[in-house]
Design a protein around this motif. Structure first.
Motif, mmCIF file in Angstrom:
data_model
loop_
_atom_site.group_PDB
_atom_site.id
_atom_site.type_symbol
_atom_site.label_atom_id
_atom_site.label_comp_id
_atom_site.label_asym_id
_atom_site.label_seq_id
_atom_site.Cartn_x
_atom_site.Cartn_y
_atom_site.Cartn_z
ATOM 1 N N SER A 203 -28.145 24.416 0.280
ATOM 2 C CA SER A 203 -26.908 23.687 -0.037
ATOM 3 C C SER A 203 -27.171 22.599 -1.077
ATOM 4 C CB SER A 203 -26.349 23.040 1.234
ATOM 5 O OG SER A 203 -25.978 24.023 2.159
ATOM 6 N N ARG B 283 -25.825 22.322 -5.181
ATOM 7 C CA ARG B 283 -25.081 21.138 -5.613
ATOM 8 C C ARG B 283 -25.812 20.403 -6.735
ATOM 9 N NH1 ARG B 283 -23.620 22.727 -0.675
ATOM 10 N NH2 ARG B 283 -21.669 22.010 0.288
ATOM 11 N N THR C 43 -21.421 30.146 -0.976
ATOM 12 C CA THR C 43 -21.414 28.753 -1.445
ATOM 13 C C THR C 43 -21.201 28.715 -2.949
ATOM 14 O OG1 THR C 43 -22.981 28.212 0.304
ATOM 15 C CG2 THR C 43 -22.723 26.598 -1.443
ATOM 16 N N ARG D 228 -17.468 29.727 -3.752
ATOM 17 C CA ARG D 228 -16.389 28.787 -3.393
ATOM 18 C C ARG D 228 -16.526 27.478 -4.174
ATOM 19 N NH1 ARG D 228 -17.137 30.926 2.341
ATOM 20 N NH2 ARG D 228 -15.626 32.628 2.464
ATOM 21 N N ARG E 234 -8.920 30.548 1.498
ATOM 22 C CA ARG E 234 -9.159 29.173 1.941
ATOM 23 C C ARG E 234 -9.466 28.226 0.774
ATOM 24 N NH1 ARG E 234 -14.068 29.933 5.897
ATOM 25 N NH2 ARG E 234 -12.641 31.430 6.801
ATOM 26 N N ASP F 47 -24.925 27.726 10.589
ATOM 27 C CA ASP F 47 -25.778 28.838 10.130
ATOM 28 C C ASP F 47 -26.855 29.231 11.133
ATOM 29 O OD1 ASP F 47 -24.381 29.084 7.774
ATOM 30 O OD2 ASP F 47 -25.708 27.742 6.662
ATOM 31 N N LYS G 137 -19.141 35.462 7.888
ATOM 32 C CA LYS G 137 -20.320 35.011 7.120
ATOM 33 C C LYS G 137 -20.871 36.224 6.352
ATOM 34 C CE LYS G 137 -20.319 30.644 8.197
ATOM 35 N NZ LYS G 137 -20.043 29.653 7.129
ATOM 36 N N ARG H 198 -29.961 35.944 7.605
ATOM 37 C CA ARG H 198 -30.243 35.200 8.841
ATOM 38 C C ARG H 198 -30.344 36.123 10.056
ATOM 39 N NH1 ARG H 198 -30.322 30.239 6.639
ATOM 40 N NH2 ARG H 198 -28.596 29.658 5.279
HETATM 41 C C1 S3P Z 1 -22.513 25.799 3.144
HETATM 42 C C2 S3P Z 1 -21.538 25.673 4.097
HETATM 43 C C3 S3P Z 1 -21.403 26.559 5.249
HETATM 44 C C4 S3P Z 1 -22.648 27.406 5.471
HETATM 45 C C5 S3P Z 1 -23.223 27.938 4.205
HETATM 46 C C6 S3P Z 1 -23.562 26.826 3.243
HETATM 47 C C7 S3P Z 1 -22.525 24.864 2.007
HETATM 48 O O1 S3P Z 1 -20.299 27.402 5.043
HETATM 49 O O2 S3P Z 1 -22.369 28.453 6.352
HETATM 50 O O3 S3P Z 1 -24.412 28.682 4.464
HETATM 51 O O4 S3P Z 1 -23.557 24.768 1.307
HETATM 52 O O5 S3P Z 1 -21.514 24.174 1.810
HETATM 53 P P1 S3P Z 1 -18.799 26.943 5.463
HETATM 54 O O6 S3P Z 1 -18.633 25.595 4.922
HETATM 55 O O7 S3P Z 1 -17.872 27.919 4.837
HETATM 56 O O8 S3P Z 1 -18.793 26.998 6.957
#
Ligand code: S3P
Length: 429
Positions: A22, A26, A95, A98, A126, A314, A341, A386
């Motif tokens: 994550s 970012r 990630t 989105r 979403r 996760d 997922k 996973r």
């Molecule tokens: C993540 C948020 C989570 C997670 C994903 C990484 C992120 O998803 O499951 O592996 O980096 O923002 P959701 O926010 O859709 O639950």
């Protein structure tokens, strides 16, 4: 590709795991739109983050990689991205898709975001909903990728309550909010990982956070910075469980991110009886880290607190394995999100554990897992990293060889997984 895992004696070890997925995504996106240089150490060189790296390069950001886990990102500023020549392929990464949808909503060009078969079936409405409220136009295939994002440089801020707890959706809205007039506010139904908020603040953005609400003014300049990426607690969880389930082991995993929005897995395992301690707690910039000491322990089942779900989102595949290895039954609920997922993780884990002799009763938003011995067998990962890694940990205490099929996706998040298990004494091919 498949794993063949032998029942193994996990031994004492000191190791670390790759960088946080994550935070790595970012660092690339925010570093790319900051003014000046962002130096990233500990970057996760997994396929998901490399897809984000390629996408940012395709939009004109110069990214040097002096070492596999080190990046120098020369930010182009909020308005410096250029239209990519082709569509952006984001592979397996929800990630990337989105967050990128949010980032691209504020641009003065259109772009197409696509992914592999798994990503192409994941819900995108979403993010489409709130981003269209802000002024973007996003075409999809019935709410799924590919997405064509028609950016709008005149986005407007919104005050939006997330219908599902999702750090990805929250982050997409905040990224778009950087390009919006006025204030953008996101309200979360439950706390989710806050790496975006922390990194925005580190890069100089003003952000207000109170009562599950995050508010930010648009058109703020971000400044490049040094980012040291913690080791990924989600990856560490596999090592943690292998050590817990061992007959007698003492394992130290160093420099792991322990941001409290991520540590639900530790709380759940500790409640089941696991011996896990944080040592040497300190900060990597905005992110708290620790060395995690794990000692073998016997686990007991129970009812998993649904309030912890968003803090361990996760880790349920590996927690299902913990439950299967525990005394008694463990009841999981509030897990509806697991069905969308990288695979339907409730179904995939129920099937995998049953193939190893465990009784699992599945319900729409969870499962009851009855602890028992694991036998050998052949199991399917359903292309989910996973699920593959969780079943590999189960295999360490099975009575016979376990073969896990279709494991290539492990490289999306945990390159070197087999080496790490070998460091623990696990026989994995
Ligand atoms: C993540 C948020 C989570 C997670 C994903 C990484 C992120 O998803 O499951 O592996 O980096 O923002 P959701 O926010 O859709 O639950």
């Amino acid at each position: 590709m498949r794993f063949e895992v032998q029942p193994s004696k996990v031994t004492d070890a000191r190791l670390t795991v790759p960088g946080d997925k994550s935070v790595s995504h970012r660092a690339l996106m925010l570093g790319g739109i900051a003014e000046g240089r962002t130096h990233v150490r500990g970057f996760l060189a997994g396929e998901d983050c490399l897809a984000t790296l390629a996408a940012m390069s395709d939009m004109g950001v110069t990214i040097l990689r002096p070492a596999p886990t080190e990046l120098v990102v020369d930010g182009v500023g909020l308005h410096g991205l250029i239209a990519p020549d082709t569509g952006l392929d984001l592979g397996n990464s929800g990630t990337a898709m989105r967050l990128m949808a949010g980032l691209l909503s504020g641009q003065n060009f259109s772009s197409v975001l696509s992914g592999d078969a798994s990503l192409s079936s994941r819900p995108m409405q979403r993010v489409i909903g709130p981003l269209e409220l802000m002024g973007a136009t996003i075409e999809s295939h019935d709410g799924c990728p590919p997405l064509t994002v028609h950016g709008n440089p005149e986005l407007r801020g919104i005050d939006y309550t997330l219908p599902v707890a999702s750090a990805q959706v929250k982050s997409a809205i905040l990224l778009a909010g950087l390009y919006a007039d006025g204030i953008t506010t996101v309200k979360e139904p439950a706390v989710t990982r806050d790496h975006t908020e922390r990194m925005l603040v580190t890069m100089g953005a003003g952000l207000e956070r109170a009562n599950h609400r995050i508010s930010m003014r648009g058109h703020q300049t971000l400044h490049g910075c040094d980012i040291e990426v913690p080791a990924d607690l989600s990856s560490a969880s596999f090592i943690i469980l292998a050590a817990v389930l061992a007959e007698r082991a003492d394992v130290l995993i160093t420099d792991v991110g322990v941001n409290p929005t991520r540590t639900g897995v530790i709380d759940i395992l500790q409640a089941m009886g696991a011996s896990i301690e944080f040592e040497n707690q300190r900060q990597f910039g905005a992110e708290p880290i620790a060395d995690i000491r794990v000692r073998s322990s016997s686990l007991r089942g129970g009812v998993v607190d649904p309030a912890l779900v968003s803090l361990a989102i996760d880790e349920f595949p590996v927690l299902f394995v913990a439950a299967a290895a525990a005394q008694g039954k463990t009841v999981f609920s509030g897990l509806a999100e697991l069905r969308v997922k990288e695979s339907d993780r409730i179904a995939a884990m129920a099937e995998g554990l049953r193939a190893l002799g465990i009784q699992v009763v599945e319900v729409a938003d969870g499962a009851t897992v009855y602890g028992g011995p694991f036998k050998g067998g052949v199991v399917e990962s359903h292309g989910d990293h996973r699920v593959a890694m969780s079943l590999a940990i189960a295999a360490t205490i099975a009575t016979d060889t376990v073969v896990i099929n279709d494991v290539a996706a492990v490289n999306t998040s945990f390159p070197g997984f087999t080496n790490s298990l070998e460091q623990l004494g696990v026989s994995i091919r």
